[in-house]
Design a protein around this motif. Structure first.
Motif, PDB file in Angstrom:
ATOM      1  N   GLN A   1       0.978  -1.126   0.155  1.00  0.00           N
ATOM      2  CA  GLN A   1       0.018   0.003  -0.157  1.00  0.00           C
ATOM      3  C   GLN A   1       0.846   1.233   0.070  1.00  0.00           C
ATOM      4  O   GLN A   1       0.359   2.263   0.499  1.00  0.00           O
ATOM      5  CB  GLN A   1      -0.944   0.016   1.128  1.00  0.00           C
ATOM      6  CG  GLN A   1      -1.894  -1.084   1.069  1.00  0.00           C
ATOM      7  CD  GLN A   1      -3.030  -1.142   2.384  1.00  0.00           C
ATOM      8  OE1 GLN A   1      -2.654  -0.252   3.339  1.00  0.00           O
ATOM      9  NE2 GLN A   1      -4.101  -1.855   2.123  1.00  0.00           N
ATOM     10  N   ARG A   2       2.126   1.280  -0.756  1.00  0.00           N
ATOM     11  CA  ARG A   2       2.873   2.157  -0.515  1.00  0.00           C
ATOM     12  C   ARG A   2       2.173   3.288  -1.425  1.00  0.00           C
ATOM     13  O   ARG A   2       1.965   3.160  -2.772  1.00  0.00           O
ATOM     14  CB  ARG A   2       4.307   2.114  -1.078  1.00  0.00           C
ATOM     15  CG  ARG A   2       5.140   3.101  -1.006  1.00  0.00           C
ATOM     16  CD  ARG A   2       6.770   2.595  -1.664  1.00  0.00           C
ATOM     17  NE  ARG A   2       6.697   2.627  -2.962  1.00  0.00           N
ATOM     18  CZ  ARG A   2       7.804   1.946  -3.782  1.00  0.00           C
ATOM     19  NH1 ARG A   2       8.963   1.816  -2.902  1.00  0.00           N
ATOM     20  NH2 ARG A   2       7.627   1.772  -4.925  1.00  0.00           N
ATOM     21  N   ALA A   3       2.226   4.581  -1.074  1.00  0.00           N
ATOM     22  CA  ALA A   3       1.410   5.646  -1.980  1.00  0.00           C
ATOM     23  C   ALA A   3       2.086   5.982  -2.889  1.00  0.00           C
ATOM     24  O   ALA A   3       3.545   5.792  -3.099  1.00  0.00           O
ATOM     25  CB  ALA A   3       1.277   6.991  -1.184  1.00  0.00           C
ATOM     26  N   GLU A   4       1.643   6.601  -4.162  1.00  0.00           N
ATOM     27  CA  GLU A   4       2.307   6.867  -5.432  1.00  0.00           C
ATOM     28  C   GLU A   4       3.248   8.097  -5.141  1.00  0.00           C
ATOM     29  O   GLU A   4       2.997   9.054  -4.445  1.00  0.00           O
ATOM     30  CB  GLU A   4       1.262   7.481  -6.410  1.00  0.00           C
ATOM     31  CG  GLU A   4       1.606   7.594  -7.879  1.00  0.00           C
ATOM     32  CD  GLU A   4       0.707   8.112  -8.812  1.00  0.00           C
ATOM     33  OE1 GLU A   4       1.074   8.489 -10.023  1.00  0.00           O
ATOM     34  OE2 GLU A   4      -0.438   7.869  -8.497  1.00  0.00           O
ATOM     35  N   GLY A   5       4.311   8.007  -5.738  1.00  0.00           N
ATOM     36  CA  GLY A   5       5.510   8.976  -5.329  1.00  0.00           C
ATOM     37  C   GLY A   5       6.250   8.565  -4.453  1.00  0.00           C
ATOM     38  O   GLY A   5       7.543   9.012  -4.373  1.00  0.00           O
ATOM     39  N   GLU A   6       6.018   7.569  -3.334  1.00  0.00           N
ATOM     40  CA  GLU A   6       6.841   7.206  -2.392  1.00  0.00           C
ATOM     41  C   GLU A   6       8.152   6.272  -2.835  1.00  0.00           C
ATOM     42  O   GLU A   6       7.877   5.632  -3.768  1.00  0.00           O
ATOM     43  CB  GLU A   6       6.237   6.593  -1.162  1.00  0.00           C
ATOM     44  CG  GLU A   6       5.149   7.362  -0.591  1.00  0.00           C
ATOM     45  CD  GLU A   6       5.777   8.048   0.817  1.00  0.00           C
ATOM     46  OE1 GLU A   6       6.747   7.477   1.144  1.00  0.00           O
ATOM     47  OE2 GLU A   6       5.021   9.147   1.084  1.00  0.00           O
ATOM     48  N   THR A   7       9.175   6.293  -2.358  1.00  0.00           N
ATOM     49  CA  THR A   7      10.103   5.400  -2.527  1.00  0.00           C
ATOM     50  C   THR A   7      10.895   4.487  -1.727  1.00  0.00           C
ATOM     51  O   THR A   7      11.641   3.706  -1.886  1.00  0.00           O
ATOM     52  CB  THR A   7      11.454   6.393  -3.232  1.00  0.00           C
ATOM     53  OG1 THR A   7      11.909   7.112  -2.162  1.00  0.00           O
ATOM     54  CG2 THR A   7      10.735   7.132  -4.397  1.00  0.00           C
ATOM     55  N   HIS A   8      10.267   4.627  -0.425  1.00  0.00           N
ATOM     56  CA  HIS A   8      10.781   3.894   0.469  1.00  0.00           C
ATOM     57  C   HIS A   8      10.394   2.320   0.501  1.00  0.00           C
ATOM     58  O   HIS A   8       9.435   2.061  -0.223  1.00  0.00           O
ATOM     59  CB  HIS A   8      10.469   4.371   1.858  1.00  0.00           C
ATOM     60  CG  HIS A   8       8.859   4.063   2.219  1.00  0.00           C
ATOM     61  ND1 HIS A   8       7.908   4.900   1.599  1.00  0.00           N
ATOM     62  CD2 HIS A   8       8.079   2.916   2.700  1.00  0.00           C
ATOM     63  CE1 HIS A   8       6.674   4.281   2.053  1.00  0.00           C
ATOM     64  NE2 HIS A   8       6.679   3.351   2.563  1.00  0.00           N
ATOM     65  N   GLU A   9      11.294   1.435   0.854  1.00  0.00           N
ATOM     66  CA  GLU A   9      11.089   0.058   0.899  1.00  0.00           C
ATOM     67  C   GLU A   9      11.249  -0.454   2.601  1.00  0.00           C
ATOM     68  O   GLU A   9      11.724   0.338   3.394  1.00  0.00           O
ATOM     69  CB  GLU A   9      11.888  -0.463  -0.061  1.00  0.00           C
ATOM     70  CG  GLU A   9      11.834  -0.369  -1.441  1.00  0.00           C
ATOM     71  CD  GLU A   9      12.842  -0.968  -2.399  1.00  0.00           C
ATOM     72  OE1 GLU A   9      13.543  -1.766  -1.784  1.00  0.00           O
ATOM     73  OE2 GLU A   9      12.538  -0.647  -3.562  1.00  0.00           O
ATOM     74  N   VAL A  10      10.636  -1.689   2.792  1.00  0.00           N
ATOM     75  CA  VAL A  10      11.046  -2.319   4.130  1.00  0.00           C
ATOM     76  C   VAL A  10      12.238  -3.074   4.039  1.00  0.00           C
ATOM     77  O   VAL A  10      12.340  -3.717   3.191  1.00  0.00           O
ATOM     78  CB  VAL A  10       9.806  -2.912   4.611  1.00  0.00           C
ATOM     79  CG1 VAL A  10      10.246  -3.643   5.934  1.00  0.00           C
ATOM     80  CG2 VAL A  10       8.531  -2.016   4.487  1.00  0.00           C
TER      81      VAL A  10
END
Length: 354
Positions: free
Chosen positions: A220-229
């Motif tokens: 559910q990562r928002a559009e434009g976000e680049t983070h990963e777990v």
């Protein structure tokens, strides 16, 4: 099976007056970074056996517990020193909720104690270096290099040899965390070890990475976000990284100040009290803190603050006493998580959607 050097019954939260030297050896799969020779002599102590296990299923893990007479009811007898590299795949399928929780806690507790033990070894080394510098006024090149490495690991601004405030700040950061707090956060962040990130990346605390391609992309990562777990090679690496995060990140300064206040008043560390310093860990802020405290209370996790790693096996033979530097080679880098963009402290049930 690995050899470990330890001293008597180690109680990490009983006080900080005179910690007895402890060293241990971990498998190569746990080691991150370069191994270097420590300028400090290795501690001479009795031996114990640290086992690193990778259970193929739930039965093998529970049989291991039984073979060591290790259960939630007999924590007063101590905790056998072992490391579980990852949780068995059937952890979430065969147990009643209460049994799943106990299995999770029993698996993780030894690693929390071992991680605290590593922090204690770091602090002992620092205090020895400072005492040597203050007494003789000169450290060797190797000793200065070690001190620089420790300062970098704990993100220290300034030189602790010439700046007393920098020295105090470093020792302020190099301190243990109460197992009750660590276990409660791991439970809520990983859904008691069954979240996608725990299963695929051994990530128990939702730590992020901003190095594209190195982690797990949240569903559910928002559009434009680049983070990963962040992915970890073992569960132990996840624990070490989390502890470094709480001990160094600006967002958790309040937690560290609360810990220091308890130390100054000679009171034992308390997970419920330190939870007040987790406001930035989740966008849920106060509600998240309430959840962590509720988990501590409902599962009687305060008991874990009083337990200890078991005595050495008198029949075991000493094969190797590692240096402190080799002990600390298991250090894993903590993820850098901007406070304002943090959205990883999901509450009970929310972890299933990540």
């Amino acid at each position: 099976m690995l050899q470990l050097s330890s001293r008597t019954r180690w109680r990490p939260l009983a006080g900080f007056h005179h910690w007895r030297a402890v060293s241990m050896l971990l498998l190569g799969i746990l080691m991150v970074g370069c191994q270097q020779k420590s300028p400090l002599p290795p501690a001479q102590a009795s031996t114990a056996t640290v086992q690193v296990i990778e259970p193929t299923d739930l039965d093998s893990l529970q049989n291991f517990f039984k073979s060591h007479e290790y259960s939630w009811e007999n924590l007063g007898n101590g905790v056998p020193p072992f490391i579980v590299t990852r949780f068995p795949e059937d952890l979430d399928h065969r147990l009643r909720p209460e049994e799943k929780k106990r299995t999770f806690l029993l698996s993780l507790l030894p690693m929390v104690l071992l991680a605290n033990q590593a922090i204690e070894a770091e602090r002992q080394e620092l205090e020895a270096l400072f005492a040597r510098n203050d007494g003789k006024g000169l450290l060797s090149a190797d000793e200065r290099q070690r001190l620089q490495e420790m300062g970098e690991y704990y993100k220290l601004p300034g030189d602790p040899l010439s700046d007393r405030r920098a020295r105090a700040l470093l020792l302020h950061r190099v301190d243990v965390l109460p197992p009750s707090l660590v276990l409660a956060q791991a439970a809520t962040e990983s859904g008691w070890g069954t979240s996608r990130f725990a299963r695929e990346g051994n990530n128990l605390f939702g730590q992020r990475t901003y190095r594209t391609g190195n982690g797990i992309v949240p569903a559910q990562r928002a559009e434009g976000e680049t983070h990963e777990v962040k992915r970890f090679g073992t569960l132990f690496e996840s624990v070490r990284s989390y502890m470094r995060n709480l001990n160094t990140h600006e967002a958790y300064r309040e937690l560290r100040e609360l810990r220091a206040k308890l130390r100054r008043s000679d009171r034992p560390l308390n997970g419920a009290i330190l939870a007040s310093g987790l406001d930035a860990y989740s966008t849920r802020s106060g509600d998240y803190i309430d959840d962590v405290r509720a988990i501590i209370r409902a599962n009687d996790l305060s008991r874990t603050n009083l337990t200890f790693l078991r005595e050495a096996d008198p029949d075991s033979a000493l094969a190797f006493i590692p240096t402190v530097a080799e002990l600390l080679a298991s250090r894993a880098d903590a993820a850098e998580i901007p406070v304002r963009s943090r959205n990883r402290g999901l509450g009970a049930g929310d972890w299933q959607n990540r």
